[in-house]
Design an enzyme around this catalytic site. Structure first.
Site, short mmCIF file in Angstrom:
data_model
loop_
_atom_site.label_atom_id
_atom_site.label_comp_id
_atom_site.label_asym_id
_atom_site.label_seq_id
_atom_site.Cartn_x
_atom_site.Cartn_y
_atom_site.Cartn_z
N THR A 165 -7.48 -0.04 3.44
CA THR A 165 -8.58 -0.52 2.60
C THR A 165 -8.41 -2.02 2.44
O THR A 165 -7.51 -2.50 1.76
CB THR A 165 -8.57 0.17 1.23
OG1 THR A 165 -8.68 1.59 1.41
CG2 THR A 165 -9.75 -0.30 0.38
N LEU A 176 -1.77 0.21 6.67
CA LEU A 176 -0.99 -0.84 6.02
C LEU A 176 -1.40 -1.00 4.56
O LEU A 176 -2.49 -0.57 4.17
CB LEU A 176 -1.18 -2.15 6.78
CG LEU A 176 -0.79 -2.09 8.27
CD1 LEU A 176 -1.24 -3.34 9.00
CD2 LEU A 176 0.72 -1.89 8.43
N PRO A 177 -0.55 -1.61 3.73
CA PRO A 177 -0.86 -1.67 2.31
C PRO A 177 -2.06 -2.53 1.94
O PRO A 177 -2.91 -2.12 1.14
CB PRO A 177 0.43 -2.25 1.69
CG PRO A 177 1.50 -1.96 2.69
CD PRO A 177 0.83 -2.05 4.02
N LYS A 213 -5.31 -2.11 -6.89
CA LYS A 213 -5.61 -3.02 -5.78
C LYS A 213 -7.05 -2.83 -5.31
O LYS A 213 -7.79 -3.81 -5.12
CB LYS A 213 -4.62 -2.78 -4.65
CG LYS A 213 -4.78 -3.70 -3.45
CD LYS A 213 -5.60 -3.10 -2.32
CE LYS A 213 -4.90 -1.94 -1.66
NZ LYS A 213 -5.65 -1.43 -0.48
N LYS A 247 -15.79 1.80 1.59
CA LYS A 247 -14.59 2.32 0.94
C LYS A 247 -14.37 1.68 -0.42
O LYS A 247 -13.97 2.35 -1.39
CB LYS A 247 -13.36 2.09 1.82
CG LYS A 247 -12.04 2.61 1.23
CD LYS A 247 -12.08 4.10 0.98
CE LYS A 247 -10.84 4.62 0.25
NZ LYS A 247 -9.57 4.30 0.92
#
Length: 298
Positions: free
Chosen positions: A101, A70-71, A245, A176
């Protein structure tokens, strides 16, 4: 050849990453299901042999392992904890593998909620981009319970080339965020070094070869620069918006813990300001144009 997993797996989010994972799992012989809000994405993956579903509940009913791609963190919360989410429609014994992430506190909150349903949650963001997702060549950084990781291994071994169990819930996302912060900085520092080399009269390609044989090398100098930057390809499949992001997540984590990280903050500022000239949809490697537009533009 990776052995076929006896576990059924569902992929939620069939974009560039999730679609690649689902297609690769299917091609490798795993029973693979998929769900996405986009009808186009469902049709595209259905044409590649993935058993697609119109609802999240239908997918959850059919599988043992649920992979989220997912975003952002808020989408993970909505899919897991929102109305009709996995905390409501999931089954005892299911394992949720979140490759998004996200933020560690979100992962921990979701893991706690799902545990109340008898489900396990692994925060397992990946590195390797769409090409790694499509080929099973990703690296996965996992936070969460080791027993759940062992049970999910038959699926993860198809999806990835390397799995690193970092620690408890949330620790995969910490790893991450750290990885992508370094990648964001390495793109800038390597671009500066190659610009220096070019202006001093050396061939950047030759200097890059020397750097990659020396102590200054990084994943960016070894992969990104020859494959996407100096070639002028700029088609990695990972966007400026996604890296902005992720850098933003690093800034938020640093502020949360009261850290003074001047190099990281300078890196974040360059990425933030780059939005004035580089749209979110552009390939993230194009950040090098902020260093030397003449050298790095196509």
């Amino acid at each position: 050849m990776t052995e076929r997993s006896s576990l059924s797996v569902g992929v939620v989010g069939l974009g560039a990453m999730g679609g690649g994972m689902a297609a690769h799992l299917t091609a490798s012989g795993a029973e693979t299901h998929g769900f996405d809000l986009s009808e186009e994405a469902r049709t595209r993956l259905g044409d590649r042999g993935v058993a697609v579903h119109d609802t999240l509940s239908a997918l959850a009913e059919a599988v043992d392992v649920i992979v989220l791609s997912l975003p952002k963190a808020e989408h993970v919360e909505a899919v897991c904890l929102g109305a009709g989410g996995l905390a409501e429609v999931g089954r005892t014994g299911q394992i949720v593998v979140d490759t998004t992430t996200s933020m560690p506190d979100v992962s921990r909150r979701v893991a706690t909620a799902l545990a109340g349903r008898g489900m396990a949650m692994l925060d397992a963001p990946v590195s390797g981009g769409p090409s790694g997702a499509a080929s099973g060549g990703m690296t996965m950084m996992v936070g969460g319970d080791g027993d759940a990781l062992d049970r999910a291994r038959p699926v993860l071994d198809i999806m990835t080339a390397t799995v690193v169990h970092v620690g408890g819930s949330g620790d995969g996302n910490i790893a991450k965020i750290a990885n992508n912060l370094l990648c964001a900085a390495h793109l800038l520092t390597t671009a500066e070094a190659m610009s220096l080399a070019a202006r001093a009269g050396a061939r950047p390609e030759s200097v890059l070869e020397a750097v990659n044989a020396g102590s200054g090398r990084s994943g960016v100098s070894q992969v990104n620069f020859p494959r996407w930057v100096l070639s002028g390809a700029y088609d990695s499949g990972f966007t400026m918006g996604l890296m902005r992001k992720d850098v933003g997540l690093a800034v938020a984590l640093a502020k949360e813990h009261g850290l003074d990280l001047p190099i990281s903050m300078a890196t974040a500022e360059i990425w933030r300001e780059s939005a004035q000239t580089l749209a979110d949809g552009e390939d993230f490697n194009r950040i090098v144009c902020r260093i030397d537009k003449a050298l790095y533009s196509e």
